[in-house]
Write a protein that holds these residues in place. Structure first.
Motif: not given
Length: 420
Positions: A61, A134, A339
């Motif tokens: 990320f 993420h 995410n």
């Protein structure tokens, strides 16, 4: 020289669509090592990369141009120059401050650099806030894998100062690495060879294995397609099975009602339930959101600690003596509903005990414990507001999917160039 950096738009399916839909089952016979903070994680992952002979797959990320990011860049460049296939997938928001020169140096050395959903700034402000890549995964030579919550940035090291993050990852060796390798390769958009062992299953594998041998590992992940609730369901299922103890350490804690109910129910039936939250948050809103839930949980016997030494960034949990999970997923609307995340589930007594001792040390020495009997302060109202906020966020992916910026696209991204 113009160097193309590939652009992967949000929720772009890989070329092998079947691989995207694949469920991964429990794999026995693995060796799992807990890596706490950058002091343990960076030496382990960098040494594995230096030894790479064939392939390095990396998703993160955040990657900063600091001492950690610069060391990573040098290792990846050296690996690519000696013939190792290196694929790096970066999030367009989390890595939005990387310079064109930094990325071009990687690409010129032969590293395949991919940017997930990049977007130009408007009035100096980044606009690609939602649906982030993420995950934090590294797989080297399909032989060793790393997964957890640690980004490639110096703020995961203690010498960063008071803002250094407390975090966790695991190093996995054994049969489960094949699942992590297959997953990472598919998510990078590469063609994945489908073998008999990778056939799509007609029924999802159990979240709770029927046998309890140590060294069991299962990869779980969430996306905005077929696997929207897998990580949340794994937590709910494990909590429903809890008989002795539950410890959850999570940086951003604002789950939906079903998960909250299972936490409360476990405490009600006599399970020792401990939550470790942020006391020194890097995002103040996270602390305020979590505190909206305190009264609801405390009144049923849940013990809540706030970690006060430095920002907590971990995303780990354990149940009883042998179930654990480590990964990138927080327990908040962004991770559970927006995410792209990945965790591993682990059934291993030694690992569970090691994680428990680490978290118990944290709770005992570096946390303040919320009083069991606090004066109720509109807890029902705050829970109602929290419920509404969570479920608005939960349906947000469907709304953002209508926007042109989130239509699937895979195309060369030419913005990152470096002139010589």
């Amino acid at each position: 020289m113009n160097v193309a950096v590939e652009h992967i738009a949000t929720d772009q399916p890989p070329d092998d669509a079947k691989a995207r839909d694949l469920d991964y089952g429990w794999q026995p016979g693995n060796r799992i090592e807990l890596l706490e903070n950058g002091e343990a994680y960076f030496p382990a992952v960098f040494e594995a990369m230096r030894r790479a002979q064939r392939e390095i797959l990396l998703e993160t990320f955040i990657l900063f141009e600091d001492k950690v990011g610069n060391e990573l860049q040098g290792i990846l460049i050296e690996a690519a120059q000696r013939g190792v296939k290196v694929i790096v997938s970066l999030d367009g928001f989390g890595c939005g401050e990387l310079s064109p020169a930094f990325l071009s140096e990687l690409a010129e050395a032969g590293v395949t650099v991919q940017m997930f959903d990049p977007a130009a700034k408007i009035v100096g402000i980044r606009t690609n806030w939602f649906r982030r890549l993420h995950r934090k995964i590294v797989v080297v030579d399909a032989a060793v894998a790393f997964i957890g919550g640690i980004n490639f940035s110096a703020d995961h090291l203690g010498d960063f100062g008071p803002e250094a993050k407390q975090d966790y990852a695991v190093q996995v060796s054994g049969p489960a690495v094949a699942d992590l390798h297959h997953f990472a390769l598919a998510q990078s958009g590469r063609q994945v060879r489908t073998r008999r062992g990778w056939r799509r299953r007609q029924q999802r594998p159990s979240l709770w294995p029927t046998h309890t041998d140590d060294g069991l590992v299962r990869l779980i992940y969430r996306d905005n397609l077929q696997h929207r609730d897998d990580i949340e369901e794994a937590y709910i299922h494990a909590l429903s099975k809890a008989q002795k103890r539950v410890v959850i350490a999570n940086a951003y804690f604002f789950p939906g009602y079903r998960l909250l109910r299972e936490i409360r129910n476990a405490a009600r039936r006599g399970v020792q339930v401990q939550l470790i939250m942020q006391g020194q948050p890097d995002v103040l809103l996270a602390k305020l959101a979590a505190r909206m839930l305190y009264d609801y949980l405390l009144k049923d016997g849940v013990v809540i600690h706030e970690y006060c030494q430095r920002p907590l960034h971990g995303k780990v949990a354990l149940v009883d003596d042998d179930w654990s999970t480590v990964g990138s997923s927080n327990l908040d609307p962004l991770s559970l509903s927006l995410n792209l995340e990945a965790n591993v589930l682990i059934r291993d007594r030694a690992f569970n005990q090691q994680l428990y001792e680490s978290l118990e040390t944290l709770a005992r020495n570096h946390c303040r414990t919320m009083p069991e009997k606090r004066k109720p302060r509109l807890w029902l109202w705050r829970l109602t507001v929290g419920f509404l906020v969570f479920h608005v966020m939960r349906h947000f992916p469907a709304l953002t999917g209508w926007l042109p910026a989130h239509k699937p696209r895979l195309k060369p991204f030419e913005s990152h160039t470096h002139e010589h």
